[in-house]
Design a protein around this motif. Structure first.
Motif, PDB file in Angstrom:
ATOM      1  N   ASP A   1       2.459   6.854  10.995  1.00  0.00           N
ATOM      2  CA  ASP A   1       2.471   6.105   9.735  1.00  0.00           C
ATOM      3  C   ASP A   1       3.646   5.132   9.633  1.00  0.00           C
ATOM      4  OD1 ASP A   1       0.190   7.307   8.909  1.00  0.00           O
ATOM      5  OD2 ASP A   1       1.166   8.790   7.620  1.00  0.00           O
TER       6      ASP A   1
ATOM      7  N   ARG B   1       2.584   7.234  -6.453  1.00  0.00           N
ATOM      8  CA  ARG B   1       1.625   8.221  -6.978  1.00  0.00           C
ATOM      9  C   ARG B   1       1.995   9.633  -6.539  1.00  0.00           C
ATOM     10  NH1 ARG B   1      -2.496   6.494  -4.343  1.00  0.00           N
ATOM     11  NH2 ARG B   1      -2.391   8.090  -2.721  1.00  0.00           N
ATOM     12  N   ASP B   2       2.485   9.779  -5.282  1.00  0.00           N
ATOM     13  CA  ASP B   2       2.774  11.108  -4.737  1.00  0.00           C
ATOM     14  C   ASP B   2       4.211  11.562  -4.968  1.00  0.00           C
ATOM     15  OD1 ASP B   2       0.187  11.020  -3.801  1.00  0.00           O
ATOM     16  OD2 ASP B   2       0.736  10.433  -1.763  1.00  0.00           O
TER      17      ASP B   2
ATOM     18  N   GLN C   1       0.826  -1.207   0.000  1.00  0.00           N
ATOM     19  CA  GLN C   1       0.000   0.000   0.000  1.00  0.00           C
ATOM     20  C   GLN C   1       0.861   1.258   0.000  1.00  0.00           C
ATOM     21  OE1 GLN C   1      -2.596  -0.410   3.389  1.00  0.00           O
ATOM     22  NE2 GLN C   1      -3.588  -2.247   2.597  1.00  0.00           N
ATOM     23  N   VAL C   2       1.894   1.265   0.832  1.00  0.00           N
ATOM     24  CA  VAL C   2       2.763   2.436   0.924  1.00  0.00           C
ATOM     25  C   VAL C   2       3.495   2.662  -0.394  1.00  0.00           C
ATOM     26  CG1 VAL C   2       4.859   3.321   2.027  1.00  0.00           C
ATOM     27  CG2 VAL C   2       3.052   2.340   3.426  1.00  0.00           C
TER      28      VAL C   2
ATOM     29  N   ARG D   1       2.546   1.899  -3.458  1.00  0.00           N
ATOM     30  CA  ARG D   1       1.647   2.470  -4.466  1.00  0.00           C
ATOM     31  C   ARG D   1       1.338   3.938  -4.168  1.00  0.00           C
ATOM     32  NH1 ARG D   1      -0.967  -2.657  -3.976  1.00  0.00           N
ATOM     33  NH2 ARG D   1      -2.525  -1.730  -2.566  1.00  0.00           N
ATOM     34  N   ARG D   2       1.117   4.257  -2.895  1.00  0.00           N
ATOM     35  CA  ARG D   2       0.793   5.640  -2.537  1.00  0.00           C
ATOM     36  C   ARG D   2       1.949   6.580  -2.811  1.00  0.00           C
ATOM     37  NH1 ARG D   2       1.510   8.271   2.326  1.00  0.00           N
ATOM     38  NH2 ARG D   2       1.834   6.323   3.478  1.00  0.00           N
TER      39      ARG D   2
END
Length: 343
Positions: free
Chosen positions: A232, A186-187, A179-180, A182-183
């Motif tokens: 996080d 994107r960022d 998940q991290v 992919r995030r």
């Protein structure tokens, strides 16, 4: 044989003895348990000792009339759900409306018709029983749902938490990393990963015993958690005596600061390890890798870089860290002075 159903209790409130006698006998002949009161005040006092299933309440009574008595019943949490049927010789529509607006469920006009009284009483007792059964079912469902939620939370914890160290397990690590990755891809944000393991832990286990070894791992996991402050960030047991720390949106310098903090917290534990060739106490070796995730890169590649950095830290003498920084161009591999002195 199943027990016979308990007879319903009915309270009759009427200031006319003849009415009380006739109505009470009619209801008793049908198997009901009947209580009587001759005034609103007497009825309220009687309710302090027990609650009926239904109340037949005369409107015209001296002192506190039926309407006032009903208002008090509906204002009391103990009695507000008891169905009230008004009785009165009054036929004016206003009295009926006022009585029903106070919370009464029905209205019977005097003189009584026995069949009508029994029919209305039985209907409202049935409605009350259905309502109570429904409430019990709702409460039971809520209880079951609460137990189910609690069980699901326990299952979730078992599925994601390492039983020995109480940090995240490998399964949780793999999920979070996906998940991290992919995030941050994107960022366009950096991702740092630390892999660390206890130096010469096999020798520690062999000489001090597995119970002491397990306690050591628990203390190490807690010390690592104390060095990792952001919500996080994730501390996970990667396997055996190896731990992983996931640091989203963390540049190379920040990752090295976390590594130094971990080494400092481990030194504070001061756990003896007389069979280590690095230090007379427990130490860690750490590998760090920092990347800005891109589509042409892979998560496995980041883990491989971090593992190589960890291997290099062991070559450098342990109790130290080495860092693959791929967030800059060109990529670099650097190691801290070896071994670190944090005492």
């Amino acid at each position: 044989m199943p027990d016979s159903p308990k007879p319903s209790n009915i309270l009759i409130v009427d200031d006319v003895p003849t009415n009380l006698t006739i109505l009470a006998q009619t209801l008793r002949d049908q198997g009901f348990t009947v209580w009587v009161a001759t005034s609103g005040n007497a009825a309220l006092k009687q309710l302090a000792h027990g609650l009926p299933d239904l109340i037949l309440l005369d409107i015209q009574m001296p002192g506190m009339n039926g309407l006032e008595t009903c208002a008090k019943l509906k204002a009391d949490l103990r009695t507000q759900d008891i169905p009230v049927i008004f009785m009165s010789a009054l036929s004016e529509q206003a009295n009926k409306v006022e009585g029903l607006s106070l919370g009464a469920v029905d209205y019977i006009t005097k003189p009584f018709q026995e069949a009508e009284v029994l029919a209305r009483v039985k209907v409202h007792l049935s409605i009350r029983e259905l309502t109570q059964n429904l409430q019990r079912e709702i409460e039971e469902r809520k209880r079951v749902e609460a137990e189910l939620a609690k069980a699901n939370a326990s299952l979730h914890r078992l599925a994601h938490i390492d039983g020995l160290t109480q940090v995240a397990n490998r399964y949780r690590f793999d999920q979070d990393m996906e998940q991290v990755w992919r995030r941050l891809q994107r960022d366009h944000e950096p991702l740092s990963l630390i892999l660390c393991d206890v130096d010469y832990f096999k020798l520690f286990n062999d000489h001090y015993g597995h119970q002491v070894g397990d306690d050591c791992l628990r203390q190490v996991a807690l010390a690592i958690q104390k060095a990792v402050h952001r919500p996080d960030d994730l501390v996970a047991r990667y396997g055996g005596e190896e731990f992983a720390i996931v640091l989203p949106s963390t540049h190379a310098q920040g990752a090295e600061q976390v590594a130094l903090g971990i080494l400092s917290k481990i030194a504070e534990l001061n756990i003896p390890h007389e069979f280590s060739t690095v230090s007379p106490q427990i130490t860690l070796s750490l590998g760090i890798a920092t990347v800005i995730p891109k589509s042409e890169q892979s998560l496995d590649g980041l883990i491989e870089l971090t593992d190589k950095a960890l291997y290099r830290a062991k070559e450098e003498g342990r109790n130290t860290y080495c860092h693959h920084d791929c967030s800059q161009s060109p990529p670099s591999l650097s190691c801290s002075p070896s071994p670190l002195s944090l005492h």
